[in-house]
Design a protein around this motif. Structure first.
Motif, mmCIF file in Angstrom:
data_model
loop_
_atom_site.group_PDB
_atom_site.id
_atom_site.type_symbol
_atom_site.label_atom_id
_atom_site.label_comp_id
_atom_site.label_asym_id
_atom_site.label_seq_id
_atom_site.Cartn_x
_atom_site.Cartn_y
_atom_site.Cartn_z
ATOM 1 N N ALA A 106 17.033 0.808 2.369
ATOM 2 C CA ALA A 106 18.159 1.732 2.464
ATOM 3 C C ALA A 106 19.054 1.430 3.657
ATOM 4 N N ALA A 107 18.494 0.788 4.676
ATOM 5 C CA ALA A 107 19.235 0.602 5.923
ATOM 6 C C ALA A 107 20.042 -0.684 5.971
ATOM 7 N N VAL A 108 19.592 -1.730 5.277
ATOM 8 C CA VAL A 108 20.211 -3.037 5.448
ATOM 9 C C VAL A 108 21.404 -3.215 4.512
ATOM 10 N N GLU A 109 22.256 -4.154 4.882
ATOM 11 C CA GLU A 109 23.460 -4.420 4.099
ATOM 12 C C GLU A 109 23.117 -5.159 2.808
ATOM 13 N N GLY A 110 23.801 -4.794 1.750
ATOM 14 C CA GLY A 110 23.709 -5.542 0.508
ATOM 15 C C GLY A 110 22.654 -5.075 -0.469
ATOM 16 N N LEU A 111 21.809 -4.126 -0.067
ATOM 17 C CA LEU A 111 20.759 -3.626 -0.951
ATOM 18 C C LEU A 111 20.973 -2.151 -1.258
ATOM 19 N N ALA A 112 20.490 -1.733 -2.418
ATOM 20 C CA ALA A 112 20.529 -0.323 -2.805
ATOM 21 C C ALA A 112 19.126 0.101 -3.200
ATOM 22 N N LEU A 113 18.579 1.081 -2.505
ATOM 23 C CA LEU A 113 17.249 1.587 -2.823
ATOM 24 C C LEU A 113 17.321 2.410 -4.103
ATOM 25 N N ARG A 114 16.526 2.034 -5.119
ATOM 26 C CA ARG A 114 16.607 2.726 -6.398
ATOM 27 C C ARG A 114 15.310 3.348 -6.858
ATOM 28 N N GLY A 115 14.177 3.078 -6.186
ATOM 29 C CA GLY A 115 12.956 3.747 -6.611
ATOM 30 C C GLY A 115 11.716 2.913 -6.389
ATOM 31 N N LEU A 116 10.714 3.139 -7.267
ATOM 32 C CA LEU A 116 9.395 2.531 -7.114
ATOM 33 C C LEU A 116 8.964 1.848 -8.412
ATOM 34 N N MET A 117 8.090 0.864 -8.259
ATOM 35 C CA MET A 117 7.509 0.169 -9.414
ATOM 36 C C MET A 117 6.018 -0.009 -9.197
ATOM 37 N N CYS A 118 5.257 -0.030 -10.294
ATOM 38 C CA CYS A 118 3.847 -0.390 -10.200
ATOM 39 C C CYS A 118 3.393 -1.022 -11.500
ATOM 40 N N SER B 108 0.852 -1.189 0.000
ATOM 41 C CA SER B 108 0.000 0.000 0.000
ATOM 42 C C SER B 108 0.890 1.241 0.000
ATOM 43 N N PRO B 109 0.405 2.347 -0.553
ATOM 44 C CA PRO B 109 1.201 3.581 -0.521
ATOM 45 C C PRO B 109 1.614 3.971 0.896
ATOM 46 N N GLU B 110 0.770 3.651 1.876
ATOM 47 C CA GLU B 110 1.084 4.004 3.266
ATOM 48 C C GLU B 110 2.254 3.191 3.805
ATOM 49 N N ASP B 111 2.460 1.991 3.285
ATOM 50 C CA ASP B 111 3.543 1.130 3.763
ATOM 51 C C ASP B 111 4.830 1.284 2.960
ATOM 52 N N ALA B 112 4.746 1.915 1.809
ATOM 53 C CA ALA B 112 5.898 1.962 0.907
ATOM 54 C C ALA B 112 7.103 2.649 1.529
ATOM 55 N N SER B 113 6.869 3.710 2.290
ATOM 56 C CA SER B 113 7.980 4.462 2.870
ATOM 57 C C SER B 113 8.774 3.607 3.853
ATOM 58 N N ALA B 114 8.080 2.843 4.684
ATOM 59 C CA ALA B 114 8.776 2.000 5.663
ATOM 60 C C ALA B 114 9.597 0.915 4.966
ATOM 61 N N ILE B 115 9.072 0.377 3.881
ATOM 62 C CA ILE B 115 9.824 -0.640 3.130
ATOM 63 C C ILE B 115 11.056 -0.013 2.499
#
Length: 259
Positions: free
Chosen positions: A182-194, A170-177
């Motif tokens: 962004a916080a965990v090791e090994g991942l790079a936050l790059r944007g959104l998909m739909c 949900s849009p309300e949950d997207a920010s927390a995900i």
């Protein structure tokens, strides 16, 4: 792989289809007044590894799959055939947490992160792969991740009968995900998909994602990708600001049966 004659005919067919799709993307960008042109991800599901190899030889650098059981052997076959010239694999389908350790072996990007638990599983899988291969971040780069958002504002009861959600948080949950990625090791936050909801105006749905993307970039400037748009709604996605479009049938033709 196919014989020379069949391969040549299929390569010519793919080249013509690619030219047509690229022209559509460029035309849509120009009509929208955009100086940039969205990147093309060719979705190869149900099509053979030989077609992926042909696409790579035609200059396609990014391909997408939505089922690990199909993507994994196909990626291995293409890697064996092309080596360093193999395209980047984007995983775009719904993903179970227990498949994370498999997907990180071949995917450069996952577009369908829709819950914190999946972000954690992908992080653990990347870290474990680094430990096993003893290459660290230099040998195993961060996995690029996009948060998939369900942009359908209707309640389940309001959605037409037989039409369920297209997947995503949900849009309300997207920010927390996003914050978790962004916080965990090994991942790079790059944007959104739909995926455009069935029965609604695609462009307005894509603009909804674009607004969420602007909010996300305020906190994470690196999260600048909007993965949206397929064969039937490509132009609407480009007008709404897509940075990546995911096109399958208009490049590769009708899909074969899924095993």
């Amino acid at each position: 792989m196919d014989g020379d004659g069949a391969a040549d005919a299929r390569a010519a067919e793919l080249a013509a289809a690619l030219d047509a799709v690229r022209a559509r993307i460029a035309r849509a960008a120009a009509e929208a007044g955009r100086a940039d042109v969205p990147e093309l991800i060719v979705v190869t599901k149900t099509h053979p590894a030989a077609d992926v190899a042909r696409l790579a030889r035609l200059g396609v650098r990014d391909v997408g799959e939505n089922r690990d059981q199909e993507a994994r052997p196909k990626a291995a076959e293409v890697a064996e055939a092309l080596g360093a010239d193999a395209p980047r694999w984007h995983f775009i389908g719904q993903l179970q947490t227990n498949k994370a350790k498999l997907v990180v072996r071949y995917a450069s990007a996952v577009h369908s992160v829709d819950r914190v638990e999946l972000a954690d599983a992908l992080s653990r899988a990347v870290v474990l792969r680094r430990e096993r291969e003893d290459g660290g971040a230099d040998g195993v780069p961060n996995l690029e991740c996009l948060v998939q958002v369900d942009v359908d504002p209707r309640s389940d009861d309001e959605r037409p009968e037989g039409i369920g959600p297209r997947g995503g948080a949900s849009p309300e949950d997207a920010s927390a995900i996003a914050e978790r990625i962004a916080a965990v090791e090994g991942l790079a936050l790059r944007g959104l998909m739909c995926v455009a909801p069935r029965g609604l105006d695609a462009e307005e749905s894509f603009r909804r994602l674009a607004r969420l993307g602007r909010d996300l970039r305020a906190a994470h400037p690196e999260a600048d990708r909007l993965s949206m748009g397929m064969s039937g709604d490509l132009e609407a996605a480009v007008r709404a600001g897509a940075t990546h479009v995911r096109i399958g049938s208009d490049v590769l033709g009708a899909r074969g049966a899924v095993g």
